[in-house]
Write a protein that holds these residues in place. Structure first.
Motif, short mmCIF file in Angstrom:
data_model
loop_
_atom_site.label_atom_id
_atom_site.label_comp_id
_atom_site.label_asym_id
_atom_site.label_seq_id
_atom_site.Cartn_x
_atom_site.Cartn_y
_atom_site.Cartn_z
N VAL A 126 -65.77 -59.63 114.56
CA VAL A 126 -64.62 -60.44 114.98
C VAL A 126 -63.36 -59.94 114.29
O VAL A 126 -63.41 -59.43 113.16
CB VAL A 126 -64.88 -61.94 114.65
N GLN A 127 -62.26 -60.05 115.00
CA GLN A 127 -60.95 -59.80 114.40
C GLN A 127 -60.41 -61.16 113.99
O GLN A 127 -60.39 -62.10 114.78
CB GLN A 127 -60.03 -59.13 115.43
N ASP A 128 -59.99 -61.27 112.73
CA ASP A 128 -59.51 -62.57 112.23
C ASP A 128 -58.20 -62.29 111.50
O ASP A 128 -58.19 -61.89 110.34
CB ASP A 128 -60.57 -63.17 111.29
N PRO A 130 -55.27 -60.04 110.42
CA PRO A 130 -55.20 -58.58 110.30
C PRO A 130 -56.55 -57.96 109.95
O PRO A 130 -56.71 -56.74 109.99
CB PRO A 130 -54.22 -58.37 109.15
N PHE A 131 -57.53 -58.78 109.62
CA PHE A 131 -58.80 -58.25 109.13
C PHE A 131 -59.86 -58.24 110.23
O PHE A 131 -59.97 -59.17 111.02
CB PHE A 131 -59.31 -59.10 107.96
N SER A 132 -60.65 -57.20 110.22
CA SER A 132 -61.81 -57.16 111.10
C SER A 132 -63.06 -57.36 110.25
O SER A 132 -63.13 -56.91 109.11
CB SER A 132 -61.88 -55.84 111.85
N HIS A 133 -64.02 -58.06 110.81
CA HIS A 133 -65.28 -58.28 110.12
C HIS A 133 -66.40 -57.76 111.01
O HIS A 133 -66.44 -58.08 112.19
CB HIS A 133 -65.49 -59.78 109.86
N GLY A 134 -67.28 -56.96 110.42
CA GLY A 134 -68.38 -56.42 111.19
C GLY A 134 -69.54 -57.42 111.26
O GLY A 134 -69.56 -58.43 110.55
N LEU A 135 -70.48 -57.10 112.11
CA LEU A 135 -71.66 -57.94 112.29
C LEU A 135 -72.29 -58.32 110.95
O LEU A 135 -72.59 -57.46 110.13
CB LEU A 135 -72.69 -57.16 113.12
N HIS A 136 -72.45 -59.62 110.75
CA HIS A 136 -73.24 -60.16 109.64
C HIS A 136 -72.65 -59.91 108.24
O HIS A 136 -73.31 -60.18 107.23
CB HIS A 136 -74.69 -59.68 109.69
N GLY A 137 -71.45 -59.40 108.19
CA GLY A 137 -70.78 -59.31 106.88
C GLY A 137 -71.27 -58.17 106.01
O GLY A 137 -71.96 -57.26 106.47
N ARG A 138 -70.93 -58.22 104.75
CA ARG A 138 -71.01 -57.04 103.90
C ARG A 138 -72.04 -57.12 102.78
O ARG A 138 -72.42 -56.11 102.20
CB ARG A 138 -69.63 -56.81 103.29
N ILE A 139 -72.49 -58.30 102.43
CA ILE A 139 -73.24 -58.47 101.18
C ILE A 139 -74.50 -57.61 101.11
O ILE A 139 -74.86 -57.10 100.04
CB ILE A 139 -73.58 -59.97 100.94
N GLN A 140 -75.15 -57.41 102.25
CA GLN A 140 -76.40 -56.64 102.24
C GLN A 140 -76.15 -55.16 101.94
O GLN A 140 -77.08 -54.43 101.60
CB GLN A 140 -77.11 -56.80 103.60
N ASN A 141 -74.94 -54.72 102.05
CA ASN A 141 -74.63 -53.31 101.82
C ASN A 141 -73.77 -53.08 100.58
O ASN A 141 -73.09 -52.06 100.47
CB ASN A 141 -73.98 -52.71 103.07
N PRO A 325 -68.72 -66.66 115.75
CA PRO A 325 -67.49 -65.99 115.26
C PRO A 325 -66.84 -66.82 114.16
O PRO A 325 -66.80 -68.05 114.22
CB PRO A 325 -66.62 -65.91 116.51
N ARG A 326 -66.31 -66.13 113.19
CA ARG A 326 -65.75 -66.75 112.00
C ARG A 326 -64.72 -67.85 112.29
O ARG A 326 -64.80 -68.94 111.71
CB ARG A 326 -65.13 -65.63 111.16
N PRO A 327 -63.78 -67.61 113.20
CA PRO A 327 -62.81 -68.69 113.44
C PRO A 327 -63.47 -69.96 113.98
O PRO A 327 -63.05 -71.07 113.66
CB PRO A 327 -61.85 -68.09 114.48
N LEU C 101 -62.51 -53.47 107.43
CA LEU C 101 -61.61 -54.61 107.22
C LEU C 101 -60.30 -54.46 108.00
O LEU C 101 -59.24 -54.95 107.56
CB LEU C 101 -61.27 -54.74 105.72
N GLY C 102 -60.36 -53.78 109.15
CA GLY C 102 -59.14 -53.60 109.93
C GLY C 102 -58.17 -52.63 109.28
O GLY C 102 -56.96 -52.75 109.45
N GLY C 103 -58.70 -51.70 108.48
CA GLY C 103 -57.85 -50.70 107.85
C GLY C 103 -57.47 -51.02 106.42
O GLY C 103 -56.72 -50.28 105.79
#
Lengths: 389, 389, 389
Positions: A126-128, A130-141, A325-327, C101-103
């Motif tokens: 999702v784009q939220d 200015p930030f884009s978030h990828g599937l399922h977030g970042r913590i696992q990586n 989606p986050r929003p 993160l959208g850049g």
């Protein structure tokens, strides 16, 4: 036994390998437990640290390099986990491009028994702002920066692996997860205890989802999902098609399109927890998650009974919120609000059952909870559970 | 000699280094061949595995970490490859951000003699439904999970390096490439044999392009591309400008804008293959690819005679399809359709020639093929070869 | 002493560790300097090379793996740098997704005393034609391919660390930065000398910004920025709010929104350089950058006095241009135009002061420069400094 530190970046400490056993600790050797750590080499797993926590019956692979996730496990010959199309894992996060594939790059590393989703976001790309978030977030990586091992010196000689993972950056949230796995020699249980802290100076939002994934022998044609549901809502129209059989699983079916159900569980079991079980068709085997709905009020059931070579798997996913989606989740106020210094605790137990009696006992537990209220099952997606498309 | 396994992630096997020679295998030592493997350290190549296959005259660097690509080679003092602006390769895939630069991040790792493009996509960056695909796809930046070496114990003592690379993920394709390189001591030939298998449960599409890249001494002012063409179509208007001299090369020209030609070759040579040759101006040196148009029906010629410091290079690119945007190629049905379990085999030979006689012999071969039909040369881009813009 | 090469990828040379001291070079041991190199292990710093240059009083951590950036330093017990929310650095570039993160993915690795921004672009994320550029560009996340160490054998026994980083790819620019850090045993100074060369065949544009970042003890409530300003322009309306106090700093303030000021400094000091100082409230400590406005005509002051746990920091940022979107900077002609083979030299000194007298002396220096012209301070953003929104 003192705490053994395997990784502590604040003190520039890192341990190449470790092999603990009752013998080398001078503990009773009638239990055949072990804790080993090594760094994997080659291909896409090169440089990934792996800790194998084996209690003599239950063996669990913990991956500090992948956010303290659980790669896979084994219980008396039964595999815990599933057969992902990714066969060369655990994949190093440096080779998982979360911004790739239009935000679906997370799937390149997805082959796990337990993949945590979050912490800023745990749903679809999702784009939220200015930030884009990828599937399922970042913590696992995100690799852990602190990893310790401890063995209790008195009965029942609890075996403990703990790690710390930060999701933090300038202008972003500063969230810390301290994950603790523990088990007792010879038991069928793994206890997961995660503490999330807002280390920032401003309030922060937490989104955490536990993507537990199981294939055969627990998942099979006729296997069932057993939990005391207060509400069941299909996330999509596709899921609505199967709402009548949402809790039973079919055989592997090439091209099967995933079905996701959003549940509220009845949470006030005798010890404050509620069980969510995946049981085999014959009821001789099961995996059970015991969760606290006060900690993880949302439960997602992911049915993905695709062909055997592409991912025949189901996800049991207790979470702070639903993977929308986050929003949307924000609008419905489902993220955990953490004041500066605020904490959120999550405790969960994974149990593996291998007798009809044990399975029947959990079914009775669920029935007792379910008897308090009939489940409200929606025929279609609906708010506030998911966008009513 | 048994097969030596250098990497086998399924069995958690990885070999730090290897040095094979006739002497240490007890084979005839009149040929000075060697196969060595080591892991490169430092900078952007840190952690990259490199296998040098040297048959005594022809030396080839194989990079398992970069999808079994060929970094560069040497034949009797002549360099096989080109001078990329990337001078510190081979670059670790963890430092190549395929989603970066608006989908052009692939170029950060591009310095190779042979870079494979594909397997889901091999053209320019494109959004296709919810998924984005970066330039030339992903296969070149996926480390191999299985790598073996073998030396035949009987004459001609064939030297073989084989590797397996998966492009696979949940909800995605599950394609496996098994690449085999072989050569015979003292020869001027490298045989490439790739087998692509659809390991998934559903039909899958395969896009594979072999981006062979050559600079001096084969490419130079007056060098020529020699192949029996059935059709030649410029991919763009810019390419159309040079259609009259599409098969001859000029000197390095700073700021030269690339020209790409899409060809069909006349494919039924005596042994079923057809040669595509780049010969030096004087005709004393050449590199020849022998390909099967039944396996790789599309041939792309990339003329990129930029200045010497920015990439004076030409690409000879046999492929399953043309490097157009994915939806365009799909519309024209050029991807290889693979049923579950289906296979597609590609065999190709690289020959290096260093006498006028050898070059003339291949020119005669081409002429014999070309005599069957005059080439149809288009003055402008046209469908179905490329979007007629 | 000959030059010691720690990394030289062109010759496949890489050194695991190094520890130089007066004793092991046979030099006078009355100064307690050392130069050590090691490779960090574990977590997100795994595989990062770190060189500690310690002159006996001033210690500086140089990170070849992160574009020759400076991680942090120490001067007689005072920390040089700041407390980033990123606590497990220096972060390996393979774990910094510049397209994420959208850049804004660059922030995942941002914890440094000196982070260079550039070289193609040094401002906010922007789409520029088919290419996207992430925040602050790429140079800080490109490992050096050549790293050397040298100690002069004659007084004052200069200690030198040098590294080379290329920002180069096919179709892109081919820029080389050669960074040289030097210091003298016992001194309070670090000299930075960067040479940028256009190795390409066509003219190229260079954008370089030196993101020097300081927190306590130099930054504190009442700390001041001291420099001879010809012009001061707020970059945004938010910055305009604080224009009256642009050169003084408040205490940590959770939720403080950054304020950025774009300055031209009066550049013709006695030795051709001009000082830019951050001094503590009481004027007993300071850090000073001595820069040449002919080399770096633009100066950005970044005030980011957020809460202590999220980044209480200020940036002193001499640069070739201002950190605006790339097309804006290009329109105003602020990038350095480099012909093929053209060079741009940047020399800069970091001084650490720890007496009131030393601080007062620099204040007097600044006053003498400022007396030549009153600063022109804008109340609002304005062109050509920043888009007048």
């Amino acid at each position: 036994m003192p705490i053994l530190t395997l990784t502590d970046l604040a003190h520039d400490l890192w341990t190449d390998s470790l092999a603990l056993s009752p013998a080398n600790l001078g503990l009773p050797t009638d239990q055949d437990w072990s804790i080993t750590k090594r760094t994997l080499r080659g291909g896409r797993r090169d440089g990934v640290d792996l800790i194998r926590l084996h209690n003599g019956r239950l063996s669990i692979d913990i991956v500090p390099t992948r956010g303290m996730g659980l790669w896979r496990g084994q219980y008396r010959g039964d595999r815990l986990g599933w057969s992902s199309p990714v066969v060369d894992g655990p994949i190093h996060p440096g080779l998982v491009n979360l911004a790739g594939l239009g935000g679906f790059g997370w799937l390149d590393g997805f082959d796990e028994l337990l993949a945590r989703c979050g912490l800023e976001h745990n749903g679809p790309p999702v784009q939220d702002g200015p930030f884009s978030h990828g599937l399922h977030g970042r913590i696992q990586n995100i690799p852990a920066h602190l990893v310790t091992v401890q063995v209790s010196e008195t009965p029942p000689f609890e075996l403990i692996v703990e790690g710390q993972v930060d999701e933090a950056r300038l202008f972003g949230p500063r969230l810390r997860m301290t994950s603790r796995y523990s088990t007792v020699p010879g038991s069928n249980r793994l206890v997961v205890r995660d503490e999330f802290v807002n280390l920032g100076d401003r309030p922060a939002r937490l989104a955490a989802l536990y993507h537990w994934n199981f294939g055969p022998p627990f998942l099979e044609n006729g296997a069932r999902f057993v939990a005391a549901a207060r509400t069941v809502v299909p996330q999509t129209r596709r899921a609505a098609e199967g709402i009548g059989q949402y809790d039973t699983f079919g055989p592997p079916e090439p091209g099967f399109a995933e079905q996701v159900y959003l549940l509220q569980l009845i949470g006030d079991g005798p010890d404050g927890s509620t069980p969510a079980m995946l049981r085999s068709a014959s009821g001789t085997k099961a995996v059970v998650l015991r969760i606290h709905t006060s900690q993880l009020p949302c439960f997602t059931l992911w049915k993905n009974t695709m062909g055997p070579n592409e991912g025949y798997v189901t996800g049991l996913e207790p979470a702070t919120n639903y993977p929308n989606p986050r929003p949307f989740e924000q609008r419905h106020g489902r993220f955990v609000e953490l004041a500066p210094g605020g904490r959120h605790l999550v405790e969960m137990t994974l149990e593996v059952l291998d007798t009809p009696e044990a399975v029947a006992a959990v079914e009775a537990e669920v029935k007792a909870l379910q008897d308090r209220a009939a489940p409200e099952v929606s025929e279609a997606p609906r708010e506030p559970f998911s966008p009513a498309t």
